[in-house]
Enzyme design. Structure first.
Site, PDB file in Angstrom:
ATOM      1  N   GLY A 295      -2.972   9.595   2.342  1.00 18.37           N
ATOM      2  CA  GLY A 295      -2.103  10.843   2.781  1.00 18.37           C
ATOM      3  C   GLY A 295      -1.277  10.580   3.807  1.00 18.37           C
ATOM      4  CB  ALA A 296       0.129  10.431   6.707  1.00 22.95           C
TER       5      ALA A 296
ATOM      6  CB  SER B   6       1.040   7.049   7.109  1.00 15.94           C
ATOM      7  OG  SER B   6       0.932   7.060   5.719  1.00 15.94           O
TER       8      SER B   6
ATOM      9  CG  HIS C  11       2.694   7.500   0.416  1.00 15.45           C
ATOM     10  ND1 HIS C  11       3.001   7.879   1.514  1.00 15.45           N
ATOM     11  CD2 HIS C  11       1.451   6.653   0.392  1.00 15.45           C
ATOM     12  CE1 HIS C  11       1.881   7.526   2.395  1.00 15.45           C
ATOM     13  NE2 HIS C  11       1.104   6.340   1.729  1.00 15.45           N
TER      14      HIS C  11
ATOM     15  CD  GLU D 240       6.506  -5.949  -5.127  1.00 17.41           C
ATOM     16  OE1 GLU D 240       7.568  -5.877  -4.776  1.00 17.41           O
ATOM     17  OE2 GLU D 240       6.334  -6.500  -6.055  1.00 17.41           O
ATOM     18  CE  LYS D 241       4.477  -1.004   5.277  1.00 17.57           C
ATOM     19  NZ  LYS D 241       3.119  -0.680   5.748  1.00 17.57           N
TER      20      LYS D 241
HETATM   21  P1  AMP Z   1      -1.476   4.088   1.982  1.00 15.19           P
HETATM   22  O1  AMP Z   1      -1.537   5.734   2.107  1.00 15.19           O
HETATM   23  O2  AMP Z   1      -1.161   3.602   3.172  1.00 15.19           O
HETATM   24  O3  AMP Z   1      -3.155   3.488   1.820  1.00 15.19           O
HETATM   25  O4  AMP Z   1      -0.914   3.658   0.916  1.00 15.19           O
HETATM   26  C1  AMP Z   1      -1.027   4.109  -0.489  1.00 15.19           C
HETATM   27  C2  AMP Z   1      -0.242   3.108  -1.334  1.00 15.19           C
HETATM   28  O5  AMP Z   1       1.368   3.481  -1.219  1.00 15.19           O
HETATM   29  C3  AMP Z   1      -0.508   1.834  -1.323  1.00 15.19           C
HETATM   30  O6  AMP Z   1      -0.579   1.319  -2.568  1.00 15.19           O
HETATM   31  C4  AMP Z   1       0.764   1.384  -0.345  1.00 15.19           C
HETATM   32  O7  AMP Z   1       1.076  -0.058  -0.851  1.00 15.19           O
HETATM   33  C5  AMP Z   1       1.837   2.123  -0.901  1.00 15.19           C
HETATM   34  N1  AMP Z   1       2.932   2.095   0.001  1.00 15.19           N
HETATM   35  C6  AMP Z   1       2.886   2.775   1.338  1.00 15.19           C
HETATM   36  N2  AMP Z   1       4.019   2.557   1.801  1.00 15.19           N
HETATM   37  C7  AMP Z   1       4.826   2.011   1.088  1.00 15.19           C
HETATM   38  C8  AMP Z   1       6.331   1.884   0.729  1.00 15.19           C
HETATM   39  N3  AMP Z   1       6.855   1.898   2.041  1.00 15.19           N
HETATM   40  N4  AMP Z   1       6.799   1.449  -0.229  1.00 15.19           N
HETATM   41  C9  AMP Z   1       6.173   1.181  -1.359  1.00 15.19           C
HETATM   42  N5  AMP Z   1       4.633   1.523  -1.543  1.00 15.19           N
HETATM   43  C10 AMP Z   1       4.204   1.954  -0.269  1.00 15.19           C
END
Ligand code: AMP
Length: 279
Positions: free
Chosen positions: A30-31, A186, A36, A148-149
């Site tokens: 989320g956030a 986030s 995303h 890939e982050k």
């Molecule tokens: P999170 O909500 O942080 O668990 O992220 C969910 C998915 O979004 C994960 O696969 C992250 O790698 C991806 N993600 C988060 N930030 C980015 C970004 N800036 N660019 C590309 N993918 C992202």
């Protein structure tokens, strides 16, 4: 757009889909931000139906404070998801997922889990493996999208899927950045104004590392990065590593047969930021 918080309701919906419906899945905490959304837009293009989960997974947080302070913006998230044509959102509670036993399974990711993030966030990847495996069982996606982050996480999930012969294709998506280069996260919303201003230095350094990679040795580059961060009063380097993309083992010299990536973790005040670049 349908929103489910119960596993049973989501599973019933998924089993009612016409046979052969391609399900794309994007797990998130989320956030939501444009990073995303870039994953979700790609999933919408490549599948018949897209499921996004929003779940702040307690077992992958090594610091309780980080879990408690993790930003929660569910109303905005739902309207953003609607705007990119997501079909189904899954928003379970921790008890729904863990059935009152909030703990991780132990995984063997062939050593990927001991590098970089693994050294600084104890139990993190067992938590990630546990939740992603559980979500894959519930959602049964054909394609799952990861950024890939979190490159180490992406490789660990690929490893888990391969070792357990899970019937899902893992798709890695490019890092989405702010105009000043800061990788979207986030956590960026928790940066103070002065730390937010300082943070683009992380990506700026990575781009300089990329240009040095052909002419300087790995140890020269590492020393240079350490020196550059010492000059930054608002940023504290936790680690900088140049590693093989497949094994994630630190590289000491370059072999043209392999692909390399530079990885970095930095504290901007209390907020921990990670980034990476392909070399
Ligand atoms: P999170 O909500 O942080 O668990 O992220 C969910 C998915 O979004 C994960 O696969 C992250 O790698 C991806 N993600 C988060 N930030 C980015 C970004 N800036 N660019 C590309 N993918 C992202």
């Amino acid at each position: 757009m349908l929103v489910y918080s119960k596993i049973k309701s989501l599973k019933d919906k998924i089993s009612s889909l016409k046979k052969g419906t391609h399900i794309g899945f994007v797990p998130t905490m989320g956030a939501l931000h444009k990073g995303h959304l870039s994953l979700i837009k790609r999933a919408v293009k490549e599948n018949d139906i897209v499921v996004v989960s929003i779940f702040v997974n307690p077992t992958q947080f090594d610091k309780k404070e980080d879990l408690v302070n993790y930003p929660k913006t569910i109303d905005t998230d739902l309207s953003l998801l609607k705007s990119v044509h997501c079909d189904i959102v899954f928003t379970p509670t921790a008890n729904e997922i863990y059935d009152n036993n909030i703990s991780s399974q132990d995984f063997d990711f062939d050593g990927l889990e001991f590098q970089m993030e693994g050294k600084f966030r104890e139990g993190h990847f067992n938590g990630v493996g546990t939740i992603v495996k559980r979500l894959f069982e519930i959602v049964t996606p054909h394609n799952a999208y990861f950024g890939e982050k979190d490159f180490q996480q992406l490789q660990i999930i690929r490893k888990m899927v391969h070792k357990n012969k899970m019937p899902v294709k893992i798709i890695g998506c490019e890092i989405y950045r702010e105009n000043d280069g800061l990788a979207m996260s986030s956590r960026n919303t928790r940066l103070s104004e002065k730390h937010r201003k300082a943070a683009p230095f992380i990506y700026k350094t990575l781009t300089q590392v990329k240009s040095k990679f052909n002419t300087e040795s790995i140890s020269e580059i590492k020393n240079w990065v350490i020196k550059e961060f010492k000059k930054q009063p608002l940023l504290t380097l936790e680690y900088f590593e140049i590693a093989d993309e497949e094994t994630l083992k630190p590289a000491t010299k370059v072999d043209a047969k392999y692909k390399y990536r530079a990885f970095i973790a930095v504290f901007a005040g209390k907020i921990r930021l990670i980034d990476n670049i392909s070399l």
